[in-house]
Design a protein around this motif. Sequence first.
Motif, PDB file in Angstrom:
ATOM      1  N   VAL A   1      11.521  -3.994  18.924  1.00 27.86           N
ATOM      2  CA  VAL A   1      12.727  -4.790  18.703  1.00 27.86           C
ATOM      3  C   VAL A   1      13.180  -4.690  17.256  1.00 27.86           C
ATOM      4  O   VAL A   1      14.368  -4.593  16.968  1.00 27.86           O
ATOM      5  N   GLU A   2      12.233  -4.691  16.334  1.00 23.87           N
ATOM      6  CA  GLU A   2      12.580  -4.601  14.918  1.00 23.87           C
ATOM      7  C   GLU A   2      13.260  -3.282  14.588  1.00 23.87           C
ATOM      8  O   GLU A   2      14.158  -3.234  13.760  1.00 23.87           O
ATOM      9  N   GLN A   3      12.839  -2.192  15.223  1.00 24.03           N
ATOM     10  CA  GLN A   3      13.447  -0.894  14.958  1.00 24.03           C
ATOM     11  C   GLN A   3      14.837  -0.793  15.561  1.00 24.03           C
ATOM     12  O   GLN A   3      15.660  -0.024  15.082  1.00 24.03           O
ATOM     13  N   SER A   4      15.108  -1.547  16.604  1.00 20.85           N
ATOM     14  CA  SER A   4      16.408  -1.442  17.255  1.00 20.85           C
ATOM     15  C   SER A   4      17.480  -2.257  16.546  1.00 20.85           C
ATOM     16  O   SER A   4      18.664  -2.061  16.790  1.00 20.85           O
ATOM     17  N   ILE A   5      17.103  -3.160  15.668  1.00 18.34           N
ATOM     18  CA  ILE A   5      18.062  -3.978  14.918  1.00 18.34           C
ATOM     19  C   ILE A   5      18.441  -3.217  13.652  1.00 18.34           C
ATOM     20  O   ILE A   5      17.563  -2.824  12.879  1.00 18.34           O
ATOM     21  N   PRO A   6      19.740  -2.995  13.419  1.00 22.78           N
ATOM     22  CA  PRO A   6      20.143  -2.324  12.178  1.00 22.78           C
ATOM     23  C   PRO A   6      19.676  -3.121  10.961  1.00 22.78           C
ATOM     24  O   PRO A   6      19.641  -4.355  11.001  1.00 22.78           O
ATOM     25  N   PRO A   7      19.316  -2.439   9.888  1.00 25.13           N
ATOM     26  CA  PRO A   7      18.797  -3.143   8.701  1.00 25.13           C
ATOM     27  C   PRO A   7      19.744  -4.212   8.165  1.00 25.13           C
ATOM     28  O   PRO A   7      19.294  -5.231   7.640  1.00 25.13           O
ATOM     29  N   ARG A   8      21.022  -4.011   8.319  1.00 25.69           N
ATOM     30  CA  ARG A   8      22.005  -4.978   7.824  1.00 25.69           C
ATOM     31  C   ARG A   8      21.863  -6.336   8.514  1.00 25.69           C
ATOM     32  O   ARG A   8      22.160  -7.372   7.918  1.00 25.69           O
ATOM     33  N   TYR A   9      21.426  -6.338   9.748  1.00 22.73           N
ATOM     34  CA  TYR A   9      21.374  -7.563  10.530  1.00 22.73           C
ATOM     35  C   TYR A   9      19.962  -8.115  10.706  1.00 22.73           C
ATOM     36  O   TYR A   9      19.765  -9.065  11.447  1.00 22.73           O
TER      37      TYR A   9
ATOM     38  N   GLY B   1      14.669 -11.970   7.386  1.00 22.29           N
ATOM     39  CA  GLY B   1      13.386 -11.791   6.734  1.00 22.29           C
ATOM     40  C   GLY B   1      12.211 -12.153   7.618  1.00 22.29           C
ATOM     41  O   GLY B   1      11.072 -11.877   7.284  1.00 22.29           O
ATOM     42  N   GLN B   2      12.476 -12.769   8.763  1.00 17.05           N
ATOM     43  CA  GLN B   2      11.396 -13.217   9.638  1.00 17.05           C
ATOM     44  C   GLN B   2      11.228 -12.311  10.852  1.00 17.05           C
ATOM     45  O   GLN B   2      10.556 -12.668  11.806  1.00 17.05           O
ATOM     46  N   GLY B   3      11.851 -11.152  10.856  1.00 21.59           N
ATOM     47  CA  GLY B   3      11.700 -10.208  11.950  1.00 21.59           C
ATOM     48  C   GLY B   3      12.694 -10.388  13.078  1.00 21.59           C
ATOM     49  O   GLY B   3      12.561  -9.770  14.123  1.00 21.59           O
ATOM     50  N   GLY B   4      13.692 -11.204  12.886  1.00 19.48           N
ATOM     51  CA  GLY B   4      14.693 -11.437  13.919  1.00 19.48           C
ATOM     52  C   GLY B   4      16.053 -10.948  13.488  1.00 19.48           C
ATOM     53  O   GLY B   4      16.190 -10.094  12.613  1.00 19.48           O
ATOM     54  N   VAL B   5      17.084 -11.509  14.094  1.00 20.58           N
ATOM     55  CA  VAL B   5      18.459 -11.131  13.804  1.00 20.58           C
ATOM     56  C   VAL B   5      19.088 -12.187  12.915  1.00 20.58           C
ATOM     57  O   VAL B   5      18.975 -13.395  13.178  1.00 20.58           O
ATOM     58  N   ASN B   6      19.768 -11.760  11.878  1.00 23.12           N
ATOM     59  CA  ASN B   6      20.496 -12.652  10.990  1.00 23.12           C
ATOM     60  C   ASN B   6      21.844 -12.952  11.634  1.00 23.12           C
ATOM     61  O   ASN B   6      22.818 -12.212  11.467  1.00 23.12           O
ATOM     62  N   THR B   7      21.906 -14.034  12.393  1.00 23.05           N
ATOM     63  CA  THR B   7      23.120 -14.342  13.155  1.00 23.05           C
ATOM     64  C   THR B   7      24.293 -14.696  12.259  1.00 23.05           C
ATOM     65  O   THR B   7      25.445 -14.479  12.645  1.00 23.05           O
ATOM     66  N   ASP B   8      24.027 -15.226  11.071  1.00 22.96           N
ATOM     67  CA  ASP B   8      25.134 -15.537  10.160  1.00 22.96           C
ATOM     68  C   ASP B   8      25.862 -14.265   9.737  1.00 22.96           C
ATOM     69  O   ASP B   8      27.090 -14.232   9.697  1.00 22.96           O
ATOM     70  N   GLN B   9      25.111 -13.209   9.421  1.00 23.35           N
ATOM     71  CA  GLN B   9      25.730 -11.941   9.032  1.00 23.35           C
ATOM     72  C   GLN B   9      26.486 -11.327  10.199  1.00 23.35           C
ATOM     73  O   GLN B   9      27.581 -10.786  10.035  1.00 23.35           O
ATOM     74  N   VAL B  10      25.925 -11.405  11.400  1.00 29.33           N
ATOM     75  CA  VAL B  10      26.607 -10.893  12.588  1.00 29.33           C
ATOM     76  C   VAL B  10      27.913 -11.636  12.798  1.00 29.33           C
ATOM     77  O   VAL B  10      28.962 -11.037  13.070  1.00 29.33           O
ATOM     78  N   ARG B  11      27.882 -12.949  12.664  1.00 29.37           N
ATOM     79  CA  ARG B  11      29.083 -13.763  12.844  1.00 29.37           C
ATOM     80  C   ARG B  11      30.149 -13.426  11.793  1.00 29.37           C
ATOM     81  O   ARG B  11      31.333 -13.296  12.113  1.00 29.37           O
ATOM     82  N   LYS B  12      29.717 -13.257  10.533  1.00 22.28           N
ATOM     83  CA  LYS B  12      30.663 -12.914   9.472  1.00 22.28           C
ATOM     84  C   LYS B  12      31.324 -11.563   9.738  1.00 22.28           C
ATOM     85  O   LYS B  12      32.540 -11.421   9.583  1.00 22.28           O
ATOM     86  N   ASP B  13      30.533 -10.575  10.122  1.00 23.93           N
ATOM     87  CA  ASP B  13      31.086  -9.249  10.411  1.00 23.93           C
ATOM     88  C   ASP B  13      32.014  -9.285  11.620  1.00 23.93           C
ATOM     89  O   ASP B  13      33.038  -8.621  11.644  1.00 23.93           O
TER      90      ASP B  13
END
Length: 77
Positions: A33-41, A44-56
């Motif tokens: 799962v970690e490899q499938s998430i682009p580095p931008r998103y 730091g805890q191994g998940g998805v940064n939903t705030d960045q996704v929402r902003k984009d």
Amino acid sequence: MFATKKIQYFHHGERSFRCNNNDATEDNLNQSVEQSIPPRYRSGQGGVNTDQVRKDRDLARQKVIRAWLRYIKVLFL
């Protein structure tokens, strides 16, 4: 995994092969799962940064709306 069958295209008059492929290669299926998430998103805890996704997503939506408004303005003025 390919599922092929012969089908007849009447406008061509020749038999053709039809392939049902979902483009899922073995490498993509074995990614973590970690490899499938682009580095931008990545968070730091191994998940998805939903705030960045929402902003984009919001920025992309704004760009589309602005482009449509420019197109409409050019079209009607």
